[in-house]
Design a protein around this motif. Structure first.
Motif, short mmCIF file in Angstrom:
data_model
loop_
_atom_site.label_atom_id
_atom_site.label_comp_id
_atom_site.label_asym_id
_atom_site.label_seq_id
_atom_site.Cartn_x
_atom_site.Cartn_y
_atom_site.Cartn_z
N GLY A 55 2.50 -29.79 35.91
CA GLY A 55 3.52 -28.95 36.34
C GLY A 55 3.63 -27.49 35.68
O GLY A 55 4.52 -26.64 36.00
N LEU A 56 2.87 -27.03 34.88
CA LEU A 56 2.88 -25.81 34.09
C LEU A 56 2.04 -24.94 35.07
O LEU A 56 1.19 -25.20 35.83
N ALA A 57 2.55 -23.76 34.94
CA ALA A 57 2.06 -22.52 35.78
C ALA A 57 0.76 -21.97 35.28
O ALA A 57 0.61 -22.38 34.00
N SER A 58 -0.02 -21.49 36.33
CA SER A 58 -1.36 -21.06 35.88
C SER A 58 -1.57 -20.34 34.49
O SER A 58 -2.16 -20.42 33.66
N SER A 59 -0.44 -19.18 34.48
CA SER A 59 -0.56 -18.28 33.28
C SER A 59 -0.33 -19.36 32.06
O SER A 59 -0.87 -19.03 30.82
N THR A 60 0.66 -20.21 31.97
CA THR A 60 0.72 -21.18 30.77
C THR A 60 -0.31 -21.97 30.74
O THR A 60 -0.63 -22.25 29.23
N PHE A 68 -5.36 -23.97 22.35
CA PHE A 68 -6.25 -25.44 21.95
C PHE A 68 -7.45 -25.16 21.70
O PHE A 68 -8.42 -26.06 21.62
N ALA A 69 -8.11 -23.70 21.89
CA ALA A 69 -9.56 -23.39 21.81
C ALA A 69 -10.26 -24.19 22.71
O ALA A 69 -11.57 -24.34 22.63
N ILE A 70 -9.64 -24.28 23.93
CA ILE A 70 -10.34 -24.82 25.18
C ILE A 70 -11.41 -23.94 25.71
O ILE A 70 -10.74 -22.48 26.11
N VAL A 71 -12.60 -23.84 25.88
CA VAL A 71 -13.63 -22.77 26.68
C VAL A 71 -13.28 -23.05 28.11
O VAL A 71 -13.46 -24.05 28.63
N VAL A 72 -12.73 -21.79 28.59
CA VAL A 72 -12.53 -21.86 30.06
C VAL A 72 -13.69 -21.27 30.94
O VAL A 72 -14.10 -20.00 30.45
N ASN A 73 -14.11 -22.00 31.59
CA ASN A 73 -15.18 -21.29 32.44
C ASN A 73 -15.03 -20.24 33.65
O ASN A 73 -13.51 -20.46 33.95
N ASP A 74 -15.76 -19.73 34.37
CA ASP A 74 -15.31 -18.88 35.59
C ASP A 74 -14.41 -19.49 36.69
O ASP A 74 -13.68 -19.06 37.35
N VAL A 75 -14.83 -20.90 36.82
CA VAL A 75 -14.09 -21.59 38.10
C VAL A 75 -12.70 -21.86 37.56
O VAL A 75 -11.68 -21.62 38.33
N GLU A 76 -12.56 -22.14 36.29
CA GLU A 76 -11.15 -22.52 35.77
C GLU A 76 -10.40 -21.27 35.78
O GLU A 76 -9.36 -21.27 36.04
N ARG A 77 -11.00 -20.10 35.29
CA ARG A 77 -10.38 -18.72 35.23
C ARG A 77 -9.74 -18.48 36.73
O ARG A 77 -8.78 -18.00 36.74
N GLN A 79 -9.43 -20.76 39.33
CA GLN A 79 -8.43 -21.78 39.57
C GLN A 79 -8.02 -22.51 38.37
O GLN A 79 -8.08 -23.70 38.00
N PRO A 80 -6.89 -21.85 37.52
CA PRO A 80 -6.39 -22.26 36.25
C PRO A 80 -5.72 -23.84 36.52
O PRO A 80 -5.57 -24.39 35.67
N THR A 81 -5.40 -24.20 37.75
CA THR A 81 -4.72 -25.75 37.92
C THR A 81 -5.77 -26.80 37.41
O THR A 81 -5.53 -27.68 36.98
N LEU A 82 -7.17 -26.52 37.54
CA LEU A 82 -8.07 -27.43 36.88
C LEU A 82 -7.90 -27.44 35.50
O LEU A 82 -8.31 -28.57 35.02
N HIS A 173 -16.04 -27.25 40.85
CA HIS A 173 -16.35 -27.25 39.36
C HIS A 173 -17.81 -27.66 39.00
O HIS A 173 -18.09 -28.74 39.61
N PRO A 174 -18.42 -27.10 38.13
CA PRO A 174 -19.77 -27.52 37.80
C PRO A 174 -20.00 -28.99 37.31
O PRO A 174 -20.85 -29.77 37.35
N ALA A 175 -18.77 -29.36 36.51
CA ALA A 175 -18.53 -30.64 35.91
C ALA A 175 -18.74 -31.86 37.12
O ALA A 175 -19.01 -32.81 36.82
N THR A 176 -18.10 -31.40 38.16
CA THR A 176 -18.18 -32.22 39.26
C THR A 176 -19.37 -32.62 39.91
O THR A 176 -19.92 -33.70 40.07
N VAL A 177 -20.13 -31.50 40.19
CA VAL A 177 -21.73 -31.68 40.65
C VAL A 177 -22.47 -32.56 39.50
O VAL A 177 -23.23 -33.57 39.70
N GLU A 178 -22.19 -32.19 38.11
CA GLU A 178 -23.08 -32.70 37.12
C GLU A 178 -22.69 -34.32 37.16
O GLU A 178 -23.46 -35.13 37.09
N GLY A 179 -21.55 -34.50 37.36
CA GLY A 179 -20.94 -36.03 37.17
C GLY A 179 -21.63 -36.74 38.39
O GLY A 179 -21.99 -38.02 38.03
N ARG A 180 -21.43 -36.15 39.58
CA ARG A 180 -21.87 -36.96 40.64
C ARG A 180 -23.20 -37.13 40.46
O ARG A 180 -23.91 -38.31 40.69
N ASN A 181 -24.11 -36.04 40.01
CA ASN A 181 -25.68 -36.12 39.96
C ASN A 181 -26.08 -37.26 38.89
O ASN A 181 -26.74 -38.07 39.26
#
Length: 189
Positions: A55-60, A68-77, A79-82, A173-181
């Motif tokens: 329920g949090l907004a993208s900016s939040t 939390f020092a989470i490394v944000v990749n380009d896809v997440e930047r 599409q912040p909902t991810l 998201h690259p993690a989805t491709v990596e997970g599937r492969n």
């Protein structure tokens, strides 16, 4: 915090629809855990908390990721909902008192999946797709497969997710491709 206290707290921060979804994921996760010999309590907790940051907004989400020092990749930047998955894992730990690394990881991976998914990771990823309120073409087949072959069901869920994301014209998201492969290679060994 016990399970009912978590539900009470979630009822304040999530919409009624999102809370019902989370309860459905918890129920489905418990059933899958029972079927595949995983800890049912861990599955219930991970399931009910998986969308605690949804329920949090993208900016939040971006702000919390930074805190939390989470490394944000380009896809997440883009599409912040991810980020609701990794942010939710930290909220589960910091605000809901869940200090279990397996639950933390399952929440973190529930949206994108990833390489080397554990049984609990797969259960939460899949439960999010098949919980009772989900309705999309092929859901009945996926639900049946979920209780017959966990890996093949997760692979089918990855495929369904990729088709959905592509249909919306969103970034994958690259993690989805990596997970599937990764899972496909393990299945085909």
């Amino acid at each position: 915090m016990d399970y009912n206290q978590i539900i009470d707290k979630l009822s304040v921060v999530l919409s009624t629809k999102r809370l019902q979804h989370s309860l459905g994921v918890s129920q489905s996760a418990a059933q899958l855990a029972d079927r595949f010999g995983e800890n049912v309590e861990k599955a219930k907790f991970a399931g009910v908390l998986h969308d605690c940051a949804r329920g949090l907004a993208s900016s939040t989400l971006l702000q919390k990721a930074a805190s939390f020092a989470i490394v944000v990749n380009d896809v997440e930047r883009c599409q912040p909902t991810l980020l609701h998955a990794p942010v939710g894992a930290y909220l589960a730990k910091n605000e809901y008192g869940v200090d279990d690394p397996q639950i933390f990881r399952a929440i973190m991976l529930h949206t994108t999946g990833g390489r080397d998914m554990t049984v609990l990771d797969k259960i939460i990823y899949l439960a999010d797709c098949i919980e009772p309120s989900r309705d999309f073409p092929g859901i009945d087949k996926l639900r049946s497969l979920a209780f017959a072959d966990l890996d093949k069901a997760v692979l089918a869920a990855f495929d369904q997710s990729l088709h959905y994301v592509i249909g919306l014209g969103l970034l994958i998201h690259p993690a989805t491709v990596e997970g599937r492969n990764d899972l496909l290679q393990k299945i085909n060994k």
